[in-house]
Design a protein around this motif. Structure first.
Motif, PDB file in Angstrom:
ATOM      1  N   SER A  12       0.707  -1.674  -0.388  1.00 43.20           N
ATOM      2  CA  SER A  12      -0.128   0.416  -0.032  1.00 43.20           C
ATOM      3  C   SER A  12       1.339   1.504   0.434  1.00 43.20           C
ATOM      4  O   SER A  12       0.775   2.550   0.034  1.00 43.20           O
ATOM      5  CB  SER A  12      -1.330  -0.147   1.239  1.00 43.20           C
ATOM      6  OG  SER A  12      -0.145   0.421   2.369  1.00 43.20           O
ATOM      7  N   ARG A  17       4.766  -0.656  -2.863  1.00 44.42           N
ATOM      8  CA  ARG A  17       3.302   0.664  -4.301  1.00 44.42           C
ATOM      9  C   ARG A  17       4.307   0.604  -5.242  1.00 44.42           C
ATOM     10  O   ARG A  17       4.043   0.536  -6.476  1.00 44.42           O
ATOM     11  CB  ARG A  17       3.269   1.613  -3.093  1.00 44.42           C
ATOM     12  CG  ARG A  17       2.551   2.222  -3.793  1.00 44.42           C
ATOM     13  CD  ARG A  17       1.934   3.766  -3.589  1.00 44.42           C
ATOM     14  NE  ARG A  17       1.748   4.874  -3.893  1.00 44.42           N
ATOM     15  CZ  ARG A  17       1.902   5.587  -4.770  1.00 44.42           C
ATOM     16  NH1 ARG A  17       3.255   5.182  -5.004  1.00 44.42           N
ATOM     17  NH2 ARG A  17       0.808   6.351  -5.485  1.00 44.42           N
ATOM     18  N   VAL A  32      -2.208  -6.962  -4.256  1.00 46.82           N
ATOM     19  CA  VAL A  32      -1.640  -5.867  -3.352  1.00 46.82           C
ATOM     20  C   VAL A  32      -1.986  -6.201  -1.663  1.00 46.82           C
ATOM     21  O   VAL A  32      -3.496  -5.783  -1.789  1.00 46.82           O
ATOM     22  CB  VAL A  32      -2.517  -4.149  -4.276  1.00 46.82           C
ATOM     23  CG1 VAL A  32      -1.762  -2.628  -3.293  1.00 46.82           C
ATOM     24  CG2 VAL A  32      -1.977  -4.293  -5.838  1.00 46.82           C
ATOM     25  N   TYR A  34      -1.859  -5.366   1.465  1.00 50.60           N
ATOM     26  CA  TYR A  34      -2.012  -4.126   2.881  1.00 50.60           C
ATOM     27  C   TYR A  34      -2.528  -4.813   3.937  1.00 50.60           C
ATOM     28  O   TYR A  34      -3.154  -6.133   3.824  1.00 50.60           O
ATOM     29  CB  TYR A  34      -2.791  -3.467   2.657  1.00 50.60           C
ATOM     30  CG  TYR A  34      -4.399  -3.687   2.399  1.00 50.60           C
ATOM     31  CD1 TYR A  34      -4.919  -4.187   1.498  1.00 50.60           C
ATOM     32  CD2 TYR A  34      -4.855  -2.669   3.906  1.00 50.60           C
ATOM     33  CE1 TYR A  34      -6.121  -4.329   1.671  1.00 50.60           C
ATOM     34  CE2 TYR A  34      -6.646  -3.175   4.111  1.00 50.60           C
ATOM     35  CZ  TYR A  34      -6.616  -4.580   2.406  1.00 50.60           C
ATOM     36  OH  TYR A  34      -8.282  -4.554   2.349  1.00 50.60           O
ATOM     37  N   ALA A  41      -4.480   0.818  -0.191  1.00 51.20           N
ATOM     38  CA  ALA A  41      -3.826  -0.185  -1.076  1.00 51.20           C
ATOM     39  C   ALA A  41      -5.434   0.032  -1.888  1.00 51.20           C
ATOM     40  O   ALA A  41      -4.603  -0.396  -3.272  1.00 51.20           O
ATOM     41  CB  ALA A  41      -4.846  -1.275  -0.155  1.00 51.20           C
ATOM     42  N   ASP A  42      -6.495   0.258  -1.863  1.00 55.60           N
ATOM     43  CA  ASP A  42      -7.483   0.875  -2.695  1.00 55.60           C
ATOM     44  C   ASP A  42      -6.990   1.786  -4.312  1.00 55.60           C
ATOM     45  O   ASP A  42      -7.442   1.627  -5.047  1.00 55.60           O
ATOM     46  CB  ASP A  42      -8.832   0.822  -1.888  1.00 55.60           C
ATOM     47  CG  ASP A  42      -9.256   0.670  -1.617  1.00 55.60           C
ATOM     48  OD1 ASP A  42      -9.301  -1.124  -2.099  1.00 55.60           O
ATOM     49  OD2 ASP A  42     -10.332   0.038  -0.953  1.00 55.60           O
ATOM     50  N   VAL A  45      -5.011   0.289  -6.421  1.00 51.80           N
ATOM     51  CA  VAL A  45      -5.472  -0.815  -7.345  1.00 51.80           C
ATOM     52  C   VAL A  45      -5.842  -0.133  -8.394  1.00 51.80           C
ATOM     53  O   VAL A  45      -6.295   0.201  -9.739  1.00 51.80           O
ATOM     54  CB  VAL A  45      -6.880  -1.547  -6.214  1.00 51.80           C
ATOM     55  CG1 VAL A  45      -7.690  -2.217  -7.421  1.00 51.80           C
ATOM     56  CG2 VAL A  45      -6.182  -2.456  -5.742  1.00 51.80           C
ATOM     57  N   ALA A  57      -6.929  -5.388  -4.217  1.00 52.81           N
ATOM     58  CA  ALA A  57      -6.303  -5.055  -2.732  1.00 52.81           C
ATOM     59  C   ALA A  57      -6.306  -6.238  -1.574  1.00 52.81           C
ATOM     60  O   ALA A  57      -7.778  -7.131  -2.000  1.00 52.81           O
ATOM     61  CB  ALA A  57      -7.030  -3.956  -2.294  1.00 52.81           C
TER      62      ALA A  57
END
Ligand code: NAD
Length: 249
Positions: A12, A17, A32, A34, A41-42, A45, A57
């Motif tokens: 994240s 990242r 991804v 987290y 994290a979103d 994405v 995520a």
């Protein structure tokens, strides 16, 4: 050619990242992971999706076995069988001499950095090994230059937790070579990320980075370049390598 499905732990922010973003630009679908910061994290994405890539995520604490297993299951369900994993999640604690470290602090460091990486690597081995029905692939473990420097007066616990990652890389690369799985580690030097603030030294990277032979700290993106190369076919004969990306430090 193998499908390009990658899981990055601790993705994240920071180096994780940067790995997720560069991998997506290189054609990888990305899980991804987290631990807490779903919003961050979103955002990773969303950035990937906006650029036309594919990402999901995945919440999970790498140091918790059930989380590690669930995270791999969810990644495969969303993306298809994984063919690469970057075990990046890691922590430091405030600087201290060993004489002043509590057992609780040391346990936490080893649980996240060492056990977490071992669990991540184990799940990757179980799913990618050809003799277990996998298609082969590649694992990158995030070690640290601290593994060879020892970090005296700062965080020997952290350095040792990363020394174990180097040993894991050497052993596992030999175990998994015949299984079609390459295993390598990156040993970053001083990289400008938020991790240093958690050690109580937010300016550590710019200040100490200036003393590296290259005269500056590294960026998360420079570590990502090495990681994405290592998981790529361009590194097809590279396994068991401990790659220093440390500006000569
Ligand atoms: P960072 O603190 O920005 O990122 C670490 C990420 O790992 C965070 O997103 C954090 O939430 C996640 N994480 C921590 N514990 C977790 C857990 N239990 N489960 C899942 N995720 C967890 O730090 P960074 O600088 O990007 O570090 C990434 C990796 O690189 C770490 O393993 C670190 O030890 C290593 N490293 C960093 C440097 C540096 O100078 N920044 C140098 C050498 C090695």
């Amino acid at each position: 050619m193998l499908a390009k499905n990658l899981l990055v732990t601790g993705a994240s922010r920071g180096i994780g990242r940067a790995c997720a973003l560069l991998a997506a630009r290189s054609g990888w679908s990305v899980g991804v992971n987290y631990r807490e910061d779903a919003k961050a994290a979103d955002a990773v994405v969303e950035t990937i999706a906006k650029d036309g890539g594919r990402a999901v995520a995945l919440k999970g604490d790498v140091a918790v076995e059930t989380d590690a297993v669930a995270m791999f299951d969810a990644a495969a369900k969303a993306l298809g069988p994984l063919t690469a994993v970057i075990a990046n999640a890691g922590i430091i604690a405030p600087t201290a001499k060993l004489a002043d470290m509590s057992a609780e602090r040391m346990r936490h460091i080893f649980e996240v950095n060492t056990l977490g990486a071992f669990l991540t690597a184990r799940e990757a081995a179980r799913r990618m090994s050809k003799s277990l029905g996998g298609a082969g692939g590649s694992i990158v473990l995030m070690s640290s230059a601290a593994a060879r420097l020892g970090s005296p007066n700062l965080y020997i616990d952290y350095a040792a937790s990363k020394g174990a990652i180097d040993t894991l890389t050497l052993g596992l690369s030999k175990e998994l070579g015949p299984e079609g799985v390459r295993v390598n580690a990156i040993r970053p030097g001083l990289i400008d990320t938020e991790i240093h603030a958690s050690g109580g030294e937010p300016d550590r990277a710019p200040v100490l980075g200036a003393t590296a032979p290259l005269g500056r700290p590294g960026s998360a993106e420079e570590i990502a370049e090495a990681a994405i190369w290592l998981i790529s076919d361009a590194a097809s004969y590279v396994t068991g390598a401990l790659l220093d990306v440390a500006g000569g430090r």
